[in-house]
Design a protein around this motif. Structure first.
Motif, PDB file in Angstrom:
ATOM      1  N   GLU A   1      85.357  60.684 -40.791  1.00  0.00           N
ATOM      2  CA  GLU A   1      85.198  59.331 -40.248  1.00  0.00           C
ATOM      3  C   GLU A   1      85.970  59.238 -38.944  1.00  0.00           C
ATOM      4  N   ALA A   2      85.459  58.429 -38.022  1.00  0.00           N
ATOM      5  CA  ALA A   2      86.239  58.149 -36.799  1.00  0.00           C
ATOM      6  C   ALA A   2      86.500  56.651 -36.752  1.00  0.00           C
ATOM      7  N   THR A   3      87.766  56.300 -36.566  1.00  0.00           N
ATOM      8  CA  THR A   3      88.129  54.878 -36.502  1.00  0.00           C
ATOM      9  C   THR A   3      87.783  54.327 -35.113  1.00  0.00           C
ATOM     10  N   PRO A   4      87.807  53.002 -34.978  1.00  0.00           N
ATOM     11  CA  PRO A   4      87.556  52.418 -33.650  1.00  0.00           C
ATOM     12  C   PRO A   4      88.545  52.928 -32.595  1.00  0.00           C
ATOM     13  N   GLU A   5      89.749  53.317 -33.022  1.00  0.00           N
ATOM     14  CA  GLU A   5      90.744  53.834 -32.066  1.00  0.00           C
ATOM     15  C   GLU A   5      90.558  55.318 -31.784  1.00  0.00           C
ATOM     16  N   GLY A   6      89.535  55.878 -32.374  1.00  0.00           N
ATOM     17  CA  GLY A   6      89.261  57.287 -32.115  1.00  0.00           C
ATOM     18  C   GLY A   6      90.081  58.232 -32.970  1.00  0.00           C
ATOM     19  N   ARG A   7      90.713  57.730 -34.030  1.00  0.00           N
ATOM     20  CA  ARG A   7      91.427  58.635 -34.944  1.00  0.00           C
ATOM     21  C   ARG A   7      90.405  59.192 -35.947  1.00  0.00           C
ATOM     22  N   VAL A   8      90.557  60.445 -36.220  1.00  0.00           N
ATOM     23  CA  VAL A   8      89.569  61.116 -37.071  1.00  0.00           C
ATOM     24  C   VAL A   8      90.158  61.357 -38.447  1.00  0.00           C
ATOM     25  N   ARG A   9      89.436  60.979 -39.483  1.00  0.00           N
ATOM     26  CA  ARG A   9      89.927  61.122 -40.861  1.00  0.00           C
ATOM     27  C   ARG A   9      89.010  62.029 -41.655  1.00  0.00           C
ATOM     28  N   VAL A  10      89.634  62.970 -42.349  1.00  0.00           N
ATOM     29  CA  VAL A  10      88.881  63.897 -43.194  1.00  0.00           C
ATOM     30  C   VAL A  10      89.010  63.443 -44.636  1.00  0.00           C
ATOM     31  N   TYR A  11      87.889  63.280 -45.309  1.00  0.00           N
ATOM     32  CA  TYR A  11      87.888  62.885 -46.710  1.00  0.00           C
ATOM     33  C   TYR A  11      87.318  64.026 -47.535  1.00  0.00           C
ATOM     34  N   ALA A  12      88.201  64.656 -48.325  1.00  0.00           N
ATOM     35  CA  ALA A  12      87.745  65.744 -49.188  1.00  0.00           C
ATOM     36  C   ALA A  12      88.610  65.754 -50.426  1.00  0.00           C
ATOM     37  N   ALA A  13      88.075  66.288 -51.509  1.00  0.00           N
ATOM     38  CA  ALA A  13      88.836  66.338 -52.756  1.00  0.00           C
ATOM     39  C   ALA A  13      89.728  67.577 -52.830  1.00  0.00           C
TER      40      ALA A  13
ATOM     41  N   ASP B   1      92.815  66.835 -30.243  1.00  0.00           N
ATOM     42  CA  ASP B   1      94.116  67.427 -30.556  1.00  0.00           C
ATOM     43  C   ASP B   1      94.327  67.484 -32.060  1.00  0.00           C
ATOM     44  N   TYR B   2      95.136  68.447 -32.439  1.00  0.00           N
ATOM     45  CA  TYR B   2      95.549  68.585 -33.841  1.00  0.00           C
ATOM     46  C   TYR B   2      96.103  67.262 -34.368  1.00  0.00           C
ATOM     47  N   ALA B   3      96.870  66.580 -33.569  1.00  0.00           N
ATOM     48  CA  ALA B   3      97.510  65.337 -34.007  1.00  0.00           C
ATOM     49  C   ALA B   3      96.527  64.198 -34.189  1.00  0.00           C
ATOM     50  N   ASP B   4      95.330  64.332 -33.637  1.00  0.00           N
ATOM     51  CA  ASP B   4      94.342  63.257 -33.772  1.00  0.00           C
ATOM     52  C   ASP B   4      93.701  63.221 -35.148  1.00  0.00           C
ATOM     53  N   ILE B   5      93.872  64.302 -35.919  1.00  0.00           N
ATOM     54  CA  ILE B   5      93.171  64.430 -37.200  1.00  0.00           C
ATOM     55  C   ILE B   5      94.099  64.040 -38.333  1.00  0.00           C
ATOM     56  N   GLU B   6      93.580  63.227 -39.259  1.00  0.00           N
ATOM     57  CA  GLU B   6      94.349  62.848 -40.445  1.00  0.00           C
ATOM     58  C   GLU B   6      93.548  63.299 -41.660  1.00  0.00           C
ATOM     59  N   VAL B   7      94.210  64.040 -42.557  1.00  0.00           N
ATOM     60  CA  VAL B   7      93.532  64.445 -43.785  1.00  0.00           C
ATOM     61  C   VAL B   7      93.941  63.460 -44.865  1.00  0.00           C
ATOM     62  N   MET B   8      92.971  62.764 -45.439  1.00  0.00           N
ATOM     63  CA  MET B   8      93.269  61.665 -46.348  1.00  0.00           C
ATOM     64  C   MET B   8      93.709  62.191 -47.710  1.00  0.00           C
TER      65      MET B   8
ATOM     66  N   GLN C   1      78.914  62.203 -23.725  1.00  0.00           N
ATOM     67  CA  GLN C   1      78.156  63.258 -23.069  1.00  0.00           C
ATOM     68  C   GLN C   1      78.299  64.577 -23.806  1.00  0.00           C
ATOM     69  N   GLU C   2      77.584  65.566 -23.302  1.00  0.00           N
ATOM     70  CA  GLU C   2      77.683  66.920 -23.870  1.00  0.00           C
ATOM     71  C   GLU C   2      79.115  67.440 -23.768  1.00  0.00           C
ATOM     72  N   ARG C   3      79.700  67.296 -22.586  1.00  0.00           N
ATOM     73  CA  ARG C   3      81.095  67.667 -22.384  1.00  0.00           C
ATOM     74  C   ARG C   3      81.899  66.389 -22.183  1.00  0.00           C
ATOM     75  N   TYR C   4      83.035  66.336 -22.836  1.00  0.00           N
ATOM     76  CA  TYR C   4      83.809  65.090 -22.785  1.00  0.00           C
ATOM     77  C   TYR C   4      85.270  65.416 -22.977  1.00  0.00           C
ATOM     78  N   ASP C   5      86.122  64.466 -22.615  1.00  0.00           N
ATOM     79  CA  ASP C   5      87.538  64.640 -22.912  1.00  0.00           C
ATOM     80  C   ASP C   5      87.940  63.648 -24.000  1.00  0.00           C
ATOM     81  N   ARG C   6      89.187  63.742 -24.359  1.00  0.00           N
ATOM     82  CA  ARG C   6      89.682  62.939 -25.479  1.00  0.00           C
ATOM     83  C   ARG C   6      89.524  61.446 -25.207  1.00  0.00           C
ATOM     84  N   GLN C   7      89.801  61.064 -23.994  1.00  0.00           N
ATOM     85  CA  GLN C   7      89.697  59.648 -23.618  1.00  0.00           C
ATOM     86  C   GLN C   7      88.271  59.131 -23.817  1.00  0.00           C
ATOM     87  N   ALA C   8      87.320  59.945 -23.408  1.00  0.00           N
ATOM     88  CA  ALA C   8      85.921  59.553 -23.541  1.00  0.00           C
ATOM     89  C   ALA C   8      85.543  59.439 -25.009  1.00  0.00           C
ATOM     90  N   PHE C   9      86.103  60.334 -25.809  1.00  0.00           N
ATOM     91  CA  PHE C   9      85.814  60.288 -27.245  1.00  0.00           C
ATOM     92  C   PHE C   9      86.303  58.975 -27.836  1.00  0.00           C
TER      93      PHE C   9
END
Lengths: 279, 746, 168
Positions: free
Chosen positions: B461-473, B496-503, B547-555
């Motif tokens: 999942e990606a939050t509105p702030e662009g934080r990415v969350r992994v949901y797995a058992a 970035d590694y820090a952008d990802i949160e494993v739930m 776009q095809e190529r993007y930076d973190r800000q664009a994401f």
């Protein structure tokens, strides 16, 4: 648990209710027994703070160690390292750092386990014990202190006060080997200590002690007697093994077998004799 | 262009919490008004329960007491079958089987009360060996004590004997092994009929516990919630067993209306929970005088303990791995797992393969001797290659070159020079030295159609702030799940590694990605995470927010826009089996695993002939595991696995008496300390596996397969003694040496 | 866990000591294990119980500067003592260099042995700031780890020493 303010007070408590109070020092044995539900006593006398039972003193004749001397203190003492190295070896092989910081010589003696690591070394050095009570003190050889499994010459109102190690031996070669279930944090299966003085190729004097092969730690006096005055060769070593075999009585238990202990004990005797005579 | 972090040893995601002591394990969590739960267990192996006596010295009115009668649903721990009761009702089938549960707010009183319950059981004859079970000395499970049996056939084994130049037979045994996670089992539960059941605890498989609780309480899925807390080691020991302790805590919570915590102390954990299945393997092998394998006839038996639990699957893996990475035209494997009156055996890293691989790699050293070939030359002449088939008929599609792997391992360990030197020097030394190796493979993921059956799902999942969350058992228990999932998602998205949160694995919020077992977490679930992360990206791109190529800000901006204009941004990835993977469950033939790890391990030992003590002096572990996601984590897995394998070989003996483990203390169950272990030198080769995330395969269990046989092979090299059974203690070595001497004299 | 309630015991006692630099009063049965009292009364849950018999070292704390197993110490014996737990290793500002090294070099896997292991390492370095690997092995022999095989624990500690040297 009661904490007496002084040694005198502690001895008074022990005298007043004999057999009721269990002296409690570092707890490395007693707390494990308590955890396993194996302690009969329910009242503990905290002797950990009694300064009179600490400290290493030396005179021309003896080094004396307070009963509360920990293994860590033993390991770090330079005089002991020079004059009584087997005691330092034994201390280094008892548990890890945390056990060595709390385990005490007095506790090791008074817990009276035949698998204890320091008793063989103490026997090699002809240690004496000073036992204290409100009636006074008495000094006895450590040899013979243990009369049977967990039975010792310590009365209900007594504390181990000091351990005396006679000085003055020169020219002795020594050997210590503990065989445990692993290299550290192990209860011994066989624990051998030996010291010998040679006069040319002849055994002039010798001490042999071994743990975990009988209900108490063993001082192998008959093997010593056999070897005194002998020259070490294949025949005398083989004969010594036979004498030694009769002085030990190992058993099967959860850690090892009688047969293993028997064979290894004899092998360690041989290793002791061959390595010291080659030095 | 951001550089990838897959392949980098980024620090452990939850490292900071662990090194500061802030990570919260089950016993660190306390709920107000909670009770301590304790378990009263059977004192004997088998019998009929006559009566339960409660000593009146305890104020029982203050206690919550639960027996089988209090179970709202079905009295069973649902797993593969329903034969294992949650609480024994009329009969007991193993020592320490749970019968009564107690709870009280005073933990000391609860312990005292546990000792004050006496269970009267009329004993029935019990069996404790595989032999007695197979002979049906007593029938203790269904009709014939057999939980499961399997057959594998390749070619025509019986036709091969006649043309063999040499036939070599051998029998090999492995003992039980305790997982010995340093954090004992523990669980906290709240439960009531209206809200349902929630448990928090130390566990590997949230959805296994979920399924079990659903059956115990007769409640629908939505009313059961399972939350994994920080888990202090599992190694398979927390695969099945947590369902039992969770059920117990929940039953006490249900009856009392209060939260209940059950924490096992070490003695209870060792005596009552699962261990590695003991095994006995018989090999009969036909070879030509050139050392080519003609036929392998393998008979493999496992001791499953009193109930079925996961034994059929352990048998499956052990069976499939029994013939190893070799090209043999004729193979027959007959295997079975049988019931005995011991606490059920269970999952432990390797799961059947360490048992059968021990036998094989010991046996092949004997076969090599029989045809006067060095062990490495013998393997070289028989290693399987791409295009050839394994015993179950799976064609090897990987470009693996086992001879090259072997050569690399032998070079790194200086094998040949040492072998020669030891042979020269040993005759005059009291300390004998030896060197030996094992070559093996380990299938990653569930067997055959197992992964298809699991139908695992992972979400990103990606939050509105662009934080990415992994949901797995998939659970983190030290192996690095949180870290590698973060690396995989970060690279898939260019973040970035820090952008990802494993739930946190909480069945209320994560989908069922299957259990954290079978070396599948990286290869199978990691791939789902990768796919779902890419799905997030594709959703954004499809809407032209990115776009095809993007930076973190664009994401980040694109995520915000997606939320504003479209809605929540979440991608689900469901497991789909590789095409052309076919497994026949009846014939036990086909493509057993999607991918294999391949390895050669070399052990150098010293054996002290005065004390019969063996020391592992050096250890080299070379393996091909596909793409290494995080080198430090991967090496850590191998080093830790080798340490457990050293324990399996030399130290970790379970002492049984009437079906109970009597050395259930850390003083007497011996695992290696820092002073007992050698340098463990780890090397990876990488053949990227296209269906794994970034090309990764599985790694967790592989080290348990080859370590013990490498060591015992080395001991044979050092002493000439053929040891066929582990663990091999100094006492065992001495007995073997005595037996050899007696035979020589006779 | 042993039964800390003993007959004839006066119930709980108050024990005064310093824990992680703060003056504290511990109230519990005299024979309550220091492990339990610190965890339950002071909520210092970084200390772990792994075996309850002084074998695994997960319960390690520093008592008057010495590493000890807190599962073997009754609180009646810590009157006036100075105690440090894992919670007292990092400062408010930053992690201890050993902790940083454990994170960077893989010294922690499941983390349950880590508090005791870090404390044992920190204790060692306070006495010997440049230990050899054999010295590290011996100093950590009382701390059991089931996950790592110890390799990366040793490496983390060796690297922590190197960085200390670079800094000083």
């Amino acid at each position: 648990m009661q904490t007496p303010p002084s040694l005198g007070a502690a001895l008074d408590v022990l005298a007043h209710d004999p057999g009721v109070w269990r002296p409690f020092a570092g707890g490395t044995d007693l707390m494990v027994l308590l955890e396993a539900g194996k302690l009969a006593h329910r009242r503990y006398l905290n002797i950990w703070n009694l300064a009179e039972l600490r400290g290493i003193e030396s005179s021309s004749w003896h080094i004396s160690l307070g009963a509360l001397t920990t293994y860590t203190v033993v390991r770090r003492n330079a005089t002991l390292g020079r004059e009584f190295p087997l005691l330092c070896r034994a201390a280094a092989e008892t548990g890890g750092v945390a056990t060595q910081n709390r385990g005490t010589l007095g506790g090791n003696i008074a817990n009276a386990s035949p698998a204890a690591d320091t008793p063989p070394a103490l026997l090699i050095y002809d240690a004496e014990l000073e036992l204290l009570s409100s009636r006074g003190s008495r000094r006895i050889p450590y040899r013979g202190f243990h009369s049977g499994y967990k039975k010792m010459d310590l009365r209900h109102d007594e504390l181990v006060g000091r351990i005396f190690l006679p000085r003055g031996r020169t020219g002795w070669k020594s050997y210590y080997r503990k065989v445990g279930t692993r290299r550290a944090q192990a209860i011994s299966k066989v624990c051998f200590a030996g010291a010998v003085r040679f006069d040319a190729k002849i055994v002039d004097d010798i001490r042999i002690a071994i743990g975990s092969v009988a209900p108490t730690v063993v001082r192998a006096v008959q093997t010593e007697a056999y070897l005194r005055g002998k020259s070490l060769d294949a025949a005398s070593i083989a004969a010594a093994r036979e004498v030694f075999a009769k002085e030990i009585a190992p058993i099967d238990d959860i850690r090892s077998t009688a047969h293993y202990r028997h064979v290894v004990a004899l092998n360690l005797l041989e290793e002791f004799l061959t390595t010291t005579s080659a030095q | 262009m951001r550089h990838p972090i897959i392949g980098e040893s980024v620090p452990r995601k939850e490292g900071r919490e662990k090194v500061t002591g802030k990570a919260l394990y089950t016993d660190d969590v306390t709920f107000p008004n909670s009770l301590y739960g304790v378990t009263v267990r059977s004192p004997i192996a088998r019998g009929k329960i006559r009566a339960i006596h409660f000593n009146p010295t305890i104020p029982w009115h203050e206690f919550v007491v639960v027996t089988a009668k209090d179970i709202p649903g079905k009295n069973c721990i649902a797993l593969l079958e329903d034969d294992q009761p949650c609480l024994a009702a009329d009969v007991v089938n193993h020592p320490e089987e749970p019968i009564v549960l107690l709870a009280h707010k005073d933990k000391y009183l609860a312990e005292e009360a546990r000792r004050a319950v006496r269970i009267d059981i009329d004993p029935l004859p019990a069996i404790f060996t595989m032999e007695d079970s197979l002979a049906c000395k007593e029938v203790i499970w269904r009709k014939d004590n057999i939980f499961k049996s399997l057959s594998v056939d390749k070619g025509e084994v019986d036709a091969a004997w006649a043309s063999a130049d040499k036939i070599v037979e051998g029998e090999y045994e492995t003992g039980a092994q305790e997982q010995l996670y340093i954090e004992p089992q523990g669980m906290i539960a709240t439960a009531n009929p209206s809200e349902g059941v929630t448990v928090w605890g130390s566990l590997q498989c949230p959805y296994y516990v979920h399924k079990a609780l659903s059956a115990i309480f007769g409640l629908p899925k939505e009313k059961i919630r399972v939350v994994q807390l920080e888990t202090g080691g599992g190694f398979g020991g927390k695969e099945e067993y947590p369902s039992m302790i969770a059920a117990h805590a929940a039953l006490l919570a249900w009856k009392s209306g209060k939260p209940v915590k059950i924490i096992y102390d070490r003695a209870e954990d060792m005596v009552a929970t699962t261990k590695r299945h003991p095994s006995r393997t018989r090999h009969r092998t036909a070879v030509t005088r050139d050392g080519k394998l003609l036929a392998m006839d393998i008979d493999f038996t496992l001791d499953g303990g009193a109930y079925l639990t996961l034994s059929p699957v352990v048998l499956s893996r052990g069976t499939i791995h029994a013939a190893g990475p070799y090209n043999c035209p004729n193979v027959r494997i007959r295997s079975r797992v049988v019931a005995t009156n011991m606490p059920p055996h269970g999952a432990f890293r390797g799961f059947g393969a360490p048992q059968s691989v021990f036998a094989l790699e010991r046996h092949l050293d004997q076969v090599a001797k029989a045809v006067a070939l060095a062990p490495d030359e013998f393997r070289r002449r028989n290693f399987i290659r791409k295009g050839q088939t394994l015993a179950v008929g799976q064609v090897v599609h990987e470009e693996i070159d086992m001879s090259e792997l072997l050569e690399r391992a032998l070079k790194l360990s200086d094998y040949r020079a040492k072998r020669d030197r030891f042979a020269r020097e040993n005759p005059t030394q009291t300390i004998k030295r030896g060197i030996g190796f094992a070559s093996f493979l380990h299938g990653a993921g569930f067997t055959g159609s197992g992964e298809e059956y699991l139908a695992s799902v992972a979400d990103v999942e990606a939050t509105p702030e662009g934080r990415v969350r992994v949901y797995a058992a998939s659970t983190e228990m030290g192996q690095g799940t949180n870290t590698i999932f973060s690396q995989i998602a970060a690279d898939a998205l260019g973040l970035d590694y820090a952008d990802i949160e494993v739930m946190q694995p909480d069945t209320a919020q994560v989908p069922n990605s299957g259990p954290t077992v079978a070396s599948r977490t990286c290869m199978i679930v990691g791939k789902l995470v990768e796919t779902a992360a890419i799905g997030i990206k594709e959703s954004l791109q499809r809407h032209n927010f990115l776009q095809e190529r993007y930076d973190r800000q664009a994401f980040v901006a694109a995520c915000r826009r997606y939320h504003d204009e479209v809605g929540p941004l979440r991608a689900t990835s469901r497991y789909s089996p590789p095409p052309n993977i076919h497994w026949d469950e009846h014939l036990y033939r086909g493509d057993a695993y999607g991918a294999y790890g391949w390895a050669v391990y070399v052990a150098e030992v010293s054996v002290d002939t005065a004390t019969y003590e063996t020391r592992v002096e050096d250890f080299v572990a070379v393996q091909e595991v596909g793409r290494v996601i995080n080198p430090v984590l991967a090496a850590g897995q191998v080093e830790g696995g080798v340490a457990q394998g050293i324990g399996f070989a030399l130290y970790e003996k379970v002492v049984w008496q009437e079906g109970r483990m009597i050395n259930n203390q850390m003083t007497n169950y011996i695992m290696p300390t820092s002073m007992d272990l050698p340098p463990i030198r780890v090397h990876f080769e990488e053949l990227p596996y296209t269906r794994g995330p970034a090309g990764a395969k599985g790694i967790g269990e592989l080290p348990l397969d080859g370590t013990a046989p490498a060591i015992i092979n080395a001991i044979e090299n050092a002493t000439g003694i053929c040891i066929r059974r582990i663990p091999m203690t100094p006492e065992d070595l001495m007995a073997a040496l005595d037996a050899t001497r007696e035979k020589a004299i006779a | 866990m042993p039964d800390a309630r003993l007959p004839d015991a006066p119930g709980t006692i108050a024990v005064h000591c310093r824990v992680n630099g703060r003056q504290e009063t511990l109230r519990d049965y005299p024979m309550a294990r220091l492990l339990d009292t610190l965890r339950e009364k002071l909520h210092l849950t970084g200390i772990k119980e792994g075996c309850g018999e002084g074998e695994c070292g997960a319960c390690s704390v520093e008592l008057n500067g010495k590493l000890v197993n807190s599962c073997l110490i009754p609180i009646a014996q810590v009157e006036g003592a100075e105690i440090r737990t894992i919670e007292g290793v990092a400062t408010k500002e930053q992690l201890n260099i050993v902790q940083q090294a454990f994170i960077s070099y893989g010294g922690a896997q499941c983390g349950i042995c880590t508090p005791g292991m870090v404390l044992a390492a920190v204790n060692l370095l306070e006495q010997n700031n440049h230990p050899t690997e054999p010295e590290i092995r011996a100093a950590l022999a009382g701390n059991l780890c089931r996950c790592t095989g110890y390799m990366k624990i040793f490496e983390s500690i060796l690297r922590a020493c190197d960085r200390t040297e670079v800094q000083s």
